[in-house]
Design a protein around this motif. Structure first.
Motif, short mmCIF file in Angstrom:
data_model
loop_
_atom_site.label_atom_id
_atom_site.label_comp_id
_atom_site.label_asym_id
_atom_site.label_seq_id
_atom_site.Cartn_x
_atom_site.Cartn_y
_atom_site.Cartn_z
N THR A 41 42.55 31.19 71.21
CA THR A 41 41.53 30.43 70.07
C THR A 41 41.90 31.17 69.29
O THR A 41 41.97 32.37 68.93
N ILE A 42 41.60 30.93 67.59
CA ILE A 42 41.60 31.77 66.51
C ILE A 42 40.52 30.81 64.98
O ILE A 42 39.90 30.12 65.72
N LYS A 43 39.78 31.99 64.48
CA LYS A 43 39.70 31.14 63.27
C LYS A 43 40.12 31.72 62.69
O LYS A 43 40.53 31.91 62.20
N ALA A 44 38.92 31.19 60.97
CA ALA A 44 39.54 31.47 59.43
C ALA A 44 39.50 32.90 59.56
O ALA A 44 38.72 33.56 60.01
N GLY A 45 41.36 32.75 58.89
CA GLY A 45 40.45 34.11 58.33
C GLY A 45 41.77 35.17 58.99
O GLY A 45 42.52 36.16 58.80
N ASP A 46 42.29 34.36 60.51
CA ASP A 46 43.05 35.24 61.24
C ASP A 46 44.66 35.39 60.33
O ASP A 46 44.91 34.10 60.23
N ILE A 47 45.57 36.07 60.76
CA ILE A 47 46.86 36.00 60.81
C ILE A 47 48.20 35.60 62.02
O ILE A 47 47.43 37.60 62.19
N ILE A 48 48.94 35.17 62.20
CA ILE A 48 49.24 34.82 62.98
C ILE A 48 50.88 34.86 62.70
O ILE A 48 51.39 34.49 61.58
N GLU A 49 51.27 35.97 62.94
CA GLU A 49 52.82 36.37 62.62
C GLU A 49 53.37 35.81 64.31
O GLU A 49 54.03 35.82 65.71
N ILE A 50 54.84 34.94 64.20
CA ILE A 50 55.62 34.10 65.15
C ILE A 50 56.84 34.77 64.93
O ILE A 50 57.73 34.86 63.88
N SER A 51 57.97 35.45 66.09
CA SER A 51 59.47 34.99 65.78
C SER A 51 59.73 35.20 67.43
O SER A 51 59.29 34.95 68.54
N SER A 52 60.88 35.43 67.01
CA SER A 52 61.92 35.00 68.16
C SER A 52 61.89 37.20 68.88
O SER A 52 62.71 37.03 69.80
N LYS A 53 61.51 37.50 68.38
CA LYS A 53 61.45 38.99 69.47
C LYS A 53 61.31 39.35 70.77
O LYS A 53 61.21 40.57 71.07
N ALA A 54 60.67 38.40 71.28
CA ALA A 54 60.46 38.55 72.60
C ALA A 54 61.48 38.83 73.17
O ALA A 54 62.88 38.36 72.81
N PRO A 55 60.88 39.56 74.30
CA PRO A 55 61.97 39.72 75.51
C PRO A 55 62.70 38.07 75.87
O PRO A 55 61.83 37.08 75.84
N VAL A 56 64.08 37.93 76.67
CA VAL A 56 64.53 36.68 77.01
C VAL A 56 63.87 36.57 78.18
O VAL A 56 63.68 37.03 78.87
N LEU B 234 63.76 26.29 59.99
CA LEU B 234 64.68 27.47 61.06
C LEU B 234 64.06 28.69 60.71
O LEU B 234 63.62 29.12 59.50
N ILE B 235 63.55 29.61 61.85
CA ILE B 235 63.61 30.83 61.51
C ILE B 235 64.69 31.69 62.05
O ILE B 235 64.60 31.48 62.88
N LYS B 236 65.20 32.58 61.45
CA LYS B 236 65.96 33.25 61.91
C LYS B 236 65.66 34.56 62.67
O LYS B 236 64.33 34.77 63.04
N PRO B 237 66.74 34.95 63.37
CA PRO B 237 66.26 36.50 64.20
C PRO B 237 65.26 37.08 63.57
O PRO B 237 64.95 38.32 64.86
N ASP B 238 66.03 37.76 62.96
CA ASP B 238 65.76 38.91 62.11
C ASP B 238 64.48 38.68 60.70
O ASP B 238 63.59 39.12 60.00
N GLN B 239 63.49 37.14 61.22
CA GLN B 239 62.49 36.79 59.78
C GLN B 239 61.52 36.63 60.85
O GLN B 239 61.66 36.29 62.05
N THR B 240 60.36 36.44 60.39
CA THR B 240 58.75 36.30 61.08
C THR B 240 58.43 35.35 60.64
O THR B 240 58.73 35.00 59.15
N ILE B 241 57.15 34.07 60.97
CA ILE B 241 56.61 33.24 60.26
C ILE B 241 55.44 33.85 60.07
O ILE B 241 54.78 34.32 61.20
N VAL B 242 54.81 34.18 59.74
CA VAL B 242 53.39 34.69 59.00
C VAL B 242 52.72 33.56 58.48
O VAL B 242 52.58 33.10 57.27
#
Length: 296
Positions: free
Chosen positions: A272-287, A244-252
């Motif tokens: 599209t993404i490429k080698a070296g790209d850093i992707i950050e994912i969280s639940s901080k989007a508007p509901v 799980l990723i909690k609301p105050d957390q981000t998966i990088v």
């Protein structure tokens, strides 16, 4: 001023008479549902207009309610153009008929639209609509996923899930990730060779995530669920392949393949993404404000 989207699909070229008749019936049921719901709207003292889902391309603004007529896919498509201010009502135009599944189940898949997020069907559309207009039925706030690539936010929020993978399903996906709270790591760095990384909301936890071995979550949960797909020799990091990723957390995640794609709520929206790209994912989007079925 309510607004709605309409979606349908027609398959052709199948020789089996029962299947063709079934598909033709589905098309007719859907179009009958469109006409029926439009007739209901015409009786109400409201302004509205119909928009085909293929013509939805700009952010939806200046309306009080969005009504999607189709299934979950139509609602998902509309959600990508909506912020957290306008509620959406899904009307399942062609729900599955149990007697058809029993009759034709040995010949072909006779299931119709699932409509998991649809609070209405044709038969109770007017009742549900009246409840909304009178303030008796109120929307729920569903968590969405926000993503950034190299610190640049992607413009689309995911209501169900995202999948990050090599564009070829037979190719290996290489990446590493860790979970952070602010700038502080909450997990070790996990290096992965697999078929990709899936992250779902609570809404999407009963879809592909559950099919892959994940668990369903309460639909109003603000947590995200992640899963490394088909990891190869995870070794000491096996405990971190799913969690799980909690609301105050981000998966990088750092992508280390030459090619990659972020798929949002299916395959229609992708980046599209490429080698070296850093992707950050969280639940901080508007509901997203959704009128949910009572059983949810």
């Amino acid at each position: 001023m309510p607004m709605w989207g309409v979606g349908f699909a027609v398959l052709v070229g199948m020789s089996n008479g029962s299947i063709l008749q079934f598909l033709e019936n589905r098309r007719k049921v859907h179009h009958d549902a469109i006409n029926f719901c439009q007739a209901i709207l015409q009786k109400k003292s409201i302004e509205w207009k119909a928009v085909h889902r293929n013509n939805l391309s700009q952010p939806i603004n200046d309306v009080d309610l969005v009504i999607t007529l189709g299934g979950d896919g139509t609602l998902l498509q509309a959600s990508h153009l909506m912020d957290d201010k306008i509620p959406v009502l899904g009307v399942n135009s062609d729900p599955t008929q149990i007697d058809e599944v029993e009759e034709f189940g040995s010949e072909f898949d006779a299931r119709r639209s699932t409509g998991h997020l649809c609070a209405a069907i044709v038969e109770n559309f007017e009742q549900v609509l009246d409840g909304i207009l009178e303030g008796q039925i109120v929307p729920s706030e569903l968590t969405r996923i926000v993503m950034s690539v190299n610190a640049l936010h992607l413009p689309t929020f995911a209501l169900n899930d995202i999948l990050i993978s090599h564009p070829c399903p037979a190719s290996l996906s290489r990446f590493s990730f860790r979970i952070k709270e602010g700038d502080q790591p909450c997990s070790p760095l996990v290096n992965c060779r697999s078929s990709g990384l899936r992250v779902s909301t609570a809404t999407g936890s009963t879809a592909a995530m559950q099919s892959a071995g994940g668990f369903p979550m309460p639909i109003l949960s603000q947590d995200l669920q992640y899963m490394v797909r088909e990891p190869i020799s995870p070794g000491a990091t096996s405990d971190h392949m799913h969690g799980l990723i909690k609301p105050d957390q981000t998966i990088v995640a750092t992508w280390t393949c030459r090619k990659g794609v972020i798929y949002i709520d299916g395959s229609h929206i992708n980046y599209t993404i490429k080698a070296g790209d850093i992707i950050e994912i969280s639940s901080k989007a508007p509901v997203l404000k959704v009128l949910l079925p009572h059983q949810l």
